[in-house]
Design a protein around this motif. Structure first.
Motif, short mmCIF file in Angstrom:
data_model
loop_
_atom_site.label_atom_id
_atom_site.label_comp_id
_atom_site.label_asym_id
_atom_site.label_seq_id
_atom_site.Cartn_x
_atom_site.Cartn_y
_atom_site.Cartn_z
N GLU A 118 20.54 50.89 0.64
CA GLU A 118 20.90 50.49 2.01
C GLU A 118 21.10 51.72 2.88
OE1 GLU A 118 21.38 47.38 3.50
OE2 GLU A 118 20.46 46.50 1.74
N LEU A 119 21.62 52.80 2.30
CA LEU A 119 21.80 54.04 3.06
C LEU A 119 20.46 54.56 3.57
CD1 LEU A 119 23.43 56.45 4.12
CD2 LEU A 119 23.25 57.44 1.82
N ALA A 120 19.48 54.63 2.69
CA ALA A 120 18.15 55.11 3.11
C ALA A 120 17.56 54.20 4.19
CB ALA A 120 17.22 55.19 1.90
N LEU A 121 17.74 52.90 4.05
CA LEU A 121 17.26 51.94 5.05
C LEU A 121 17.88 52.24 6.41
CD1 LEU A 121 15.89 49.19 5.87
CD2 LEU A 121 18.04 48.12 5.16
N HIS A 122 19.17 52.49 6.44
CA HIS A 122 19.84 52.73 7.71
C HIS A 122 19.59 54.14 8.26
CE1 HIS A 122 21.83 48.99 8.74
NE2 HIS A 122 21.83 48.76 7.44
N VAL A 123 19.29 55.09 7.39
CA VAL A 123 18.85 56.40 7.88
C VAL A 123 17.50 56.22 8.57
CG1 VAL A 123 18.07 58.72 7.23
CG2 VAL A 123 20.19 57.78 6.26
N ARG A 124 16.59 55.45 7.98
CA ARG A 124 15.30 55.18 8.63
C ARG A 124 15.51 54.47 9.96
NH1 ARG A 124 13.89 54.44 3.30
NH2 ARG A 124 14.17 52.19 3.34
N ALA A 125 16.50 53.60 10.03
CA ALA A 125 16.76 52.84 11.26
C ALA A 125 17.24 53.72 12.41
CB ALA A 125 17.78 51.73 11.00
N THR A 126 17.67 54.95 12.13
CA THR A 126 18.11 55.83 13.22
C THR A 126 16.98 56.09 14.21
OG1 THR A 126 17.64 57.88 11.99
CG2 THR A 126 19.89 56.97 11.83
N ALA A 127 15.74 55.93 13.77
CA ALA A 127 14.60 56.07 14.70
C ALA A 127 14.69 55.03 15.81
CB ALA A 127 13.29 55.92 13.93
N ASN A 128 15.38 53.92 15.54
CA ASN A 128 15.51 52.84 16.53
C ASN A 128 16.89 52.78 17.19
OD1 ASN A 128 12.90 51.95 15.85
ND2 ASN A 128 13.72 50.78 14.13
N THR A 129 17.89 53.38 16.56
CA THR A 129 19.25 53.25 17.08
C THR A 129 19.67 54.40 17.98
OG1 THR A 129 20.29 54.39 15.21
CG2 THR A 129 19.99 51.97 15.03
N GLY A 130 18.92 55.48 17.95
CA GLY A 130 19.29 56.63 18.77
C GLY A 130 20.22 57.61 18.08
#
Length: 125
Positions: free
Chosen positions: A74-86
């Motif tokens: 889940e950590l890796a998933l949310h690190v990838r999501a930083t591309a969308n969250t700013g």
């Protein structure tokens, strides 16, 4: 589909990206569909959609919590999501510095390694 579910799905797609959500939706079956619906409605529809803090701030909180608890995938998933969250790489490091103090250096050290590899993969994509 309830309004909360629709909002949750829209937020989930905004944060995680359509490709990830499409894969997850295609992979669900009768066994895990209730779980997928619950997290879409509860996590994405209730929590991530509140609007009281930014996606960037929520991203940093989520990364810190996942790292502190040792939830690597889940950590890796949310690190990838930083591309969308700013949330920037610096933001992620700051969140993980807090993890070191409040949840332990070994957890933060491990999470920093995951974040570094994930950012490298993102750069290569």
């Amino acid at each position: 589909m309830s309004e909360r579910m629709k909002q949750g799905m829209a937020t989930r797609r905004r944060v995680l990206g359509n490709a990830h959500v499409d894969r997850a939706e295609a992979a669900k079956d009768g066994f895990d569909a209730p779980f997928q619906e619950m997290i879409t409605e509860a996590a994405w529809g209730h929590v991530w959609s509140r609007g009281t803090i930014t996606d960037r701030e929520r991203s940093m909180l989520t990364i810190a919590l996942l790292a502190g608890l040792g939830n690597d995938a889940e950590l890796a998933l949310h690190v990838r999501a930083t591309a969308n969250t700013g949330a920037s790489r610096e933001d992620v490091l700051e969140a993980l510095m807090h993890v070191a103090i409040y949840a332990g250096v070994p957890r933060a050290n491990h999470a920093i390694g995951i974040a570094k590899r994930t950012f490298e993969e993102m750069g290569a994509a």
